[in-house]
Design an enzyme around this catalytic site. Structure first.
Site, PDB file in Angstrom:
ATOM      1  N   ASP A   1      -5.805 -17.226 -27.514  1.00 31.95           N
ATOM      2  CA  ASP A   1      -5.024 -18.331 -26.933  1.00 31.95           C
ATOM      3  C   ASP A   1      -4.047 -17.837 -25.866  1.00 31.95           C
ATOM      4  O   ASP A   1      -3.047 -18.479 -25.563  1.00 31.95           O
ATOM      5  CB  ASP A   1      -4.291 -19.105 -28.041  1.00 31.95           C
ATOM      6  CG  ASP A   1      -3.351 -18.200 -28.821  1.00 31.95           C
ATOM      7  OD1 ASP A   1      -3.342 -16.963 -28.559  1.00 31.95           O
ATOM      8  OD2 ASP A   1      -2.615 -18.702 -29.687  1.00 31.95           O
TER       9      ASP A   1
ATOM     10  N   HIS B   1     -11.897  -0.142  -2.543  1.00 30.13           N
ATOM     11  CA  HIS B   1     -11.094  -1.005  -3.428  1.00 30.13           C
ATOM     12  C   HIS B   1     -10.836  -0.294  -4.752  1.00 30.13           C
ATOM     13  O   HIS B   1     -11.083  -0.829  -5.831  1.00 30.13           O
ATOM     14  CB  HIS B   1     -11.783  -2.364  -3.642  1.00 30.13           C
ATOM     15  CG  HIS B   1     -11.592  -3.303  -2.494  1.00 30.13           C
ATOM     16  ND1 HIS B   1     -12.208  -4.528  -2.406  1.00 30.13           N
ATOM     17  CD2 HIS B   1     -10.837  -3.208  -1.376  1.00 30.13           C
ATOM     18  CE1 HIS B   1     -11.856  -5.134  -1.278  1.00 30.13           C
ATOM     19  NE2 HIS B   1     -11.020  -4.344  -0.636  1.00 30.13           N
TER      20      HIS B   1
ATOM     21  N   ASP C   1      -2.130   0.272  -0.792  1.00 29.85           N
ATOM     22  CA  ASP C   1      -2.543  -1.004  -0.188  1.00 29.85           C
ATOM     23  C   ASP C   1      -2.086  -2.086  -1.145  1.00 29.85           C
ATOM     24  O   ASP C   1      -2.610  -2.215  -2.255  1.00 29.85           O
ATOM     25  CB  ASP C   1      -4.078  -1.010  -0.019  1.00 29.85           C
ATOM     26  CG  ASP C   1      -4.608  -2.287   0.645  1.00 29.85           C
ATOM     27  OD1 ASP C   1      -3.859  -3.278   0.763  1.00 29.85           O
ATOM     28  OD2 ASP C   1      -5.796  -2.288   1.033  1.00 29.85           O
TER      29      ASP C   1
ATOM     30  N   ASP D   1      -0.121  -8.179   3.146  1.00 32.64           N
ATOM     31  CA  ASP D   1      -1.256  -7.301   2.818  1.00 32.64           C
ATOM     32  C   ASP D   1      -1.092  -6.065   3.710  1.00 32.64           C
ATOM     33  O   ASP D   1      -1.468  -6.080   4.877  1.00 32.64           O
ATOM     34  CB  ASP D   1      -2.568  -8.034   3.095  1.00 32.64           C
ATOM     35  CG  ASP D   1      -3.790  -7.166   2.786  1.00 32.64           C
ATOM     36  OD1 ASP D   1      -3.618  -6.026   2.332  1.00 32.64           O
ATOM     37  OD2 ASP D   1      -4.916  -7.640   3.025  1.00 32.64           O
TER      38      ASP D   1
ATOM     39  N   HIS E   1     -15.744  -0.576   6.927  1.00 27.96           N
ATOM     40  CA  HIS E   1     -15.262  -1.951   6.689  1.00 27.96           C
ATOM     41  C   HIS E   1     -14.802  -2.576   7.997  1.00 27.96           C
ATOM     42  O   HIS E   1     -14.791  -1.938   9.047  1.00 27.96           O
ATOM     43  CB  HIS E   1     -14.139  -1.968   5.647  1.00 27.96           C
ATOM     44  CG  HIS E   1     -12.929  -1.148   6.022  1.00 27.96           C
ATOM     45  ND1 HIS E   1     -12.058  -1.514   7.024  1.00 27.96           N
ATOM     46  CD2 HIS E   1     -12.456   0.018   5.515  1.00 27.96           C
ATOM     47  CE1 HIS E   1     -11.095  -0.617   7.102  1.00 27.96           C
ATOM     48  NE2 HIS E   1     -11.315   0.339   6.216  1.00 27.96           N
TER      49      HIS E   1
ATOM     50  N   HIS F   1      -8.928  -9.262   8.971  1.00 23.48           N
ATOM     51  CA  HIS F   1      -9.327 -10.515   8.335  1.00 23.48           C
ATOM     52  C   HIS F   1      -8.205 -11.516   8.510  1.00 23.48           C
ATOM     53  O   HIS F   1      -7.064 -11.138   8.760  1.00 23.48           O
ATOM     54  CB  HIS F   1      -9.688 -10.304   6.851  1.00 23.48           C
ATOM     55  CG  HIS F   1      -8.603  -9.699   5.993  1.00 23.48           C
ATOM     56  ND1 HIS F   1      -7.538 -10.423   5.516  1.00 23.48           N
ATOM     57  CD2 HIS F   1      -8.411  -8.436   5.544  1.00 23.48           C
ATOM     58  CE1 HIS F   1      -6.756  -9.641   4.787  1.00 23.48           C
ATOM     59  NE2 HIS F   1      -7.259  -8.412   4.797  1.00 23.48           N
TER      60      HIS F   1
ATOM     61  N   HIS G   1      -7.759 -12.966   1.976  1.00 13.72           N
ATOM     62  CA  HIS G   1      -8.861 -12.915   2.939  1.00 13.72           C
ATOM     63  C   HIS G   1      -9.161 -14.366   3.274  1.00 13.72           C
ATOM     64  O   HIS G   1     -10.040 -14.999   2.714  1.00 13.72           O
ATOM     65  CB  HIS G   1     -10.091 -12.231   2.350  1.00 13.72           C
ATOM     66  CG  HIS G   1      -9.856 -10.792   1.989  1.00 13.72           C
ATOM     67  ND1 HIS G   1     -10.721 -10.058   1.227  1.00 13.72           N
ATOM     68  CD2 HIS G   1      -8.835  -9.951   2.298  1.00 13.72           C
ATOM     69  CE1 HIS G   1     -10.250  -8.820   1.082  1.00 13.72           C
ATOM     70  NE2 HIS G   1      -9.100  -8.741   1.724  1.00 13.72           N
TER      71      HIS G   1
ATOM     72  N   GLU H   1      -6.454  -3.313  10.395  1.00  9.38           N
ATOM     73  CA  GLU H   1      -6.504  -2.243   9.396  1.00  9.38           C
ATOM     74  C   GLU H   1      -7.695  -1.301   9.550  1.00  9.38           C
ATOM     75  O   GLU H   1      -8.574  -1.251   8.702  1.00  9.38           O
ATOM     76  CB  GLU H   1      -6.513  -2.846   7.987  1.00  9.38           C
ATOM     77  CG  GLU H   1      -7.517  -3.982   7.777  1.00  9.38           C
ATOM     78  CD  GLU H   1      -7.523  -4.487   6.323  1.00  9.38           C
ATOM     79  OE1 GLU H   1      -7.528  -3.641   5.423  1.00  9.38           O
ATOM     80  OE2 GLU H   1      -7.534  -5.701   6.109  1.00  9.38           O
TER      81      GLU H   1
ATOM     82  N   TYR I   1     -12.609   7.460   6.411  1.00  4.78           N
ATOM     83  CA  TYR I   1     -12.797   7.925   5.037  1.00  4.78           C
ATOM     84  C   TYR I   1     -13.915   8.947   4.990  1.00  4.78           C
ATOM     85  O   TYR I   1     -14.820   8.932   5.827  1.00  4.78           O
ATOM     86  CB  TYR I   1     -13.179   6.752   4.120  1.00  4.78           C
ATOM     87  CG  TYR I   1     -12.316   5.535   4.330  1.00  4.78           C
ATOM     88  CD1 TYR I   1     -11.166   5.327   3.568  1.00  4.78           C
ATOM     89  CD2 TYR I   1     -12.626   4.606   5.331  1.00  4.78           C
ATOM     90  CE1 TYR I   1     -10.354   4.225   3.786  1.00  4.78           C
ATOM     91  CE2 TYR I   1     -11.820   3.508   5.556  1.00  4.78           C
ATOM     92  CZ  TYR I   1     -10.690   3.318   4.791  1.00  4.78           C
ATOM     93  OH  TYR I   1      -9.882   2.238   5.018  1.00  4.78           O
TER      94      TYR I   1
ATOM     95  N   ARG J   1      -5.966   4.728   5.859  1.00  3.61           N
ATOM     96  CA  ARG J   1      -5.998   3.361   6.370  1.00  3.61           C
ATOM     97  C   ARG J   1      -4.570   2.957   6.702  1.00  3.61           C
ATOM     98  O   ARG J   1      -3.634   3.337   5.992  1.00  3.61           O
ATOM     99  CB  ARG J   1      -6.597   2.397   5.321  1.00  3.61           C
ATOM    100  CG  ARG J   1      -6.630   0.937   5.781  1.00  3.61           C
ATOM    101  CD  ARG J   1      -7.547   0.054   4.921  1.00  3.61           C
ATOM    102  NE  ARG J   1      -7.133  -0.110   3.546  1.00  3.61           N
ATOM    103  CZ  ARG J   1      -7.739   0.426   2.489  1.00  3.61           C
ATOM    104  NH1 ARG J   1      -8.802   1.186   2.662  1.00  3.61           N
ATOM    105  NH2 ARG J   1      -7.292   0.212   1.263  1.00  3.61           N
TER     106      ARG J   1
ATOM    107  N   GLU K   1      -2.494  -0.585   7.816  1.00  4.09           N
ATOM    108  CA  GLU K   1      -2.694  -2.041   7.896  1.00  4.09           C
ATOM    109  C   GLU K   1      -1.375  -2.770   8.091  1.00  4.09           C
ATOM    110  O   GLU K   1      -0.445  -2.609   7.307  1.00  4.09           O
ATOM    111  CB  GLU K   1      -3.348  -2.536   6.596  1.00  4.09           C
ATOM    112  CG  GLU K   1      -3.504  -4.054   6.518  1.00  4.09           C
ATOM    113  CD  GLU K   1      -4.189  -4.507   5.222  1.00  4.09           C
ATOM    114  OE1 GLU K   1      -4.056  -3.811   4.195  1.00  4.09           O
ATOM    115  OE2 GLU K   1      -4.849  -5.557   5.251  1.00  4.09           O
TER     116      GLU K   1
END
Ligand SMILES: [Mn+2]
Length: 447
Positions: free
Chosen positions: A33, A225, A242, A253, A332, A336, A343, A376, A380, A414, A416
């Protein structure tokens, strides 16, 4: 007028011939619950700014009427979960001309539907209305797709009120990034950096994150991710963070990549500089009329040039973009849309536009003033790609795989930021977190 009142008016003028009904979200059980933390549906937030579950909004464009329906809760609910605002309270708190309890919904729709052409409701709302006693909707066709298109169209361009909410999310998240960078030390676990970031957001009153925080040290940064956040950070690692908080559903973001011990190595500097110069150049180019996919193609060109200068790629730059070799290191999209869905959707604009850059990205739209987007780029060293026999065969003329193998412990970089497109000139950058090499080193703790 609060921004949500404006959104309701704008939607009403797009769908003037029908009745607009939208049910908000309900609590979802996680186990037994125990519910998941409640997060309101994005469309409902857009139209109401209401974060309570089980509400409904009814907009009658022809009568210029807007009604918020709130659940009538029993004493058990009040015992366990506390009171919910009554109609009078809800009216003033949320800026609605009218608020009623949900048990009045069927009667109100019956009254308002006379002379209507359509019922603009999503599928979930139509299913809920289908279960309401005494509500016959024959002769009133449900139009979920038309509602979806209208909302996407409106939600793509951010109003000043929406941008103000994203500014708050960005400001708080930016402070939390600086706290995380100050705190990082070799020997810490990734989740300790997460704890610093998230507690700094909480302390500023933003209790919801826009998405699960990624804290990836060393090789883990090559997992796009990454979600484990449980490894130990080592002395020579770069740490990729990130993350972002949200305010009334409006997100930040942000990504930064910083050295665990406060100093970039030579090799880290080389890779970081390529990503940083690409990111700054793409932000500067993000102006009205520019097609997002073209920006992405341009960013691949810059990354390819950079990787060539380090001897990781070889051959003509255009060929490296076209044959996909650069995507082994940058798999990638550049950007976005940013909004209630993080996104976010670019709406019907996407369907109207061919993808002139022939880049396999989801976000294809011509930038407009008021678009909020992320920028971004990244580089890698992903073992699953660089050690793939078929890819090695295909790209052996473009990639120096022996050299790339020497980078497999590197992870990735990265950077961003969140920006808003302006009518003229470069965009407005909502993100205020160090990203120049000397600023990042100064912001980081020393191991
Ligand atoms: Mn992003």
């Amino acid at each position: 007028m609060n921004p949500f009142q404006r959104h309701r008016q704008a939607l009403a003028s797009r769908l003037p011939d029908g009745l607009i009904v939208l049910a908000g979200g309900s609590r979802v059980l996680r186990n037994g619950d125990v519910p998941f933390p409640f997060r309101q549906k994005s469309d409902f937030l857009y139209l109401t700014g209401v974060e309570e579950p089980d509400c409904v909004v009814l907009i009658d464009p022809r009568r210029k009427a807007q009604t918020l329906f709130i659940p009538k809760v029993d004493s058990q609910h009040r015992v366990w979960l506390g009171p919910v605002p009554g109609p009078a309270q809800a009216r003033s708190r949320y800026g609605f001309p009218r608020a009623l309890h949900c048990d009045r919904l069927a009667a109100e729709i019956l009254r308002a539907k006379r002379g209507c052409r359509a019922l603009y409701a999503d599928r979930d709302t139509l299913a809920k209305l289908g279960k309401l006693k005494g509500l016959g909707l024959r002769g009133l066709p449900g139009r979920p797709a038309a509602l979806r298109d209208a909302l996407d169209e409106l939600r793509a361009v951010k109003s000043p009120g929406e941008i103000a909410l994203m500014e708050t999310a960005s400001r708080v998240s930016g402070g939390a990034f600086r706290a995380a960078m100050r705190a990082v030390r070799p020997g810490m676990a990734e989740y300790e950096v997460q704890a610093v970031f998230e507690s700094a957001c909480l302390k500023q009153g933003l209790r919801h994150l826009a998405f699960s925080s990624i804290v990836a040290a060393g090789r883990n940064a090559a997992v796009l991710h990454y979600h484990h956040n449980d490894a130990t950070i080592r002395g020579g690692d770069l740490v990729l963070l990130d993350a972002g908080a949200e305010r009334l559903g409006y997100p930040a973001d942000i990504t930064r990549t910083f050295p665990a011990n406060g100093r970039f190595t030579r090799r880290q500097r080389d890779i970081y500089s390529i990503v940083l110069e690409t990111q700054k150049a793409m932000i500067d180019r993000a102006r009205p009329g520019v097609v997002s996919a073209d920006l992405h193609a341009k960013s691949m060109t810059m990354i390819a040039e950079g990787l060539k200068s380090l001897g990781l790629l070889k051959g003509g730059t255009a060929g490296l973009v076209e044959n996909g070799a650069v995507r082994l290191f940058y798999p990638h999209g550049l950007a976005h849309m940013l909004g209630l869905d993080v996104h976010d959707s670019a709406g019907g604009r996407k369907r109207k536009l061919p993808n002139p850059a022939k880049v396999p990205v989801r976000f294809v739209a011509k930038l407009e003033p008021g678009f909020a987007i992320t920028v971004e780029p990244g580089i890698y060293f992903i073992e699953a790609l660089l050690r793939d026999p078929a890819l090695r065969r295909k790209h052996r003329g473009s990639v120096d795989f022996a050299r790339a193998d020497g980078f497999l412990d590197f992870g990735g970089v990265r950077i961003e930021d969140d920006i808003v497109i302006r009518p003229d000139g470069p965009p407005r950058n909502l993100t205020d977190v160090p990203k120049e090499i000397d600023e990042v080193e100064a912001a980081c703790g020393r191991g």
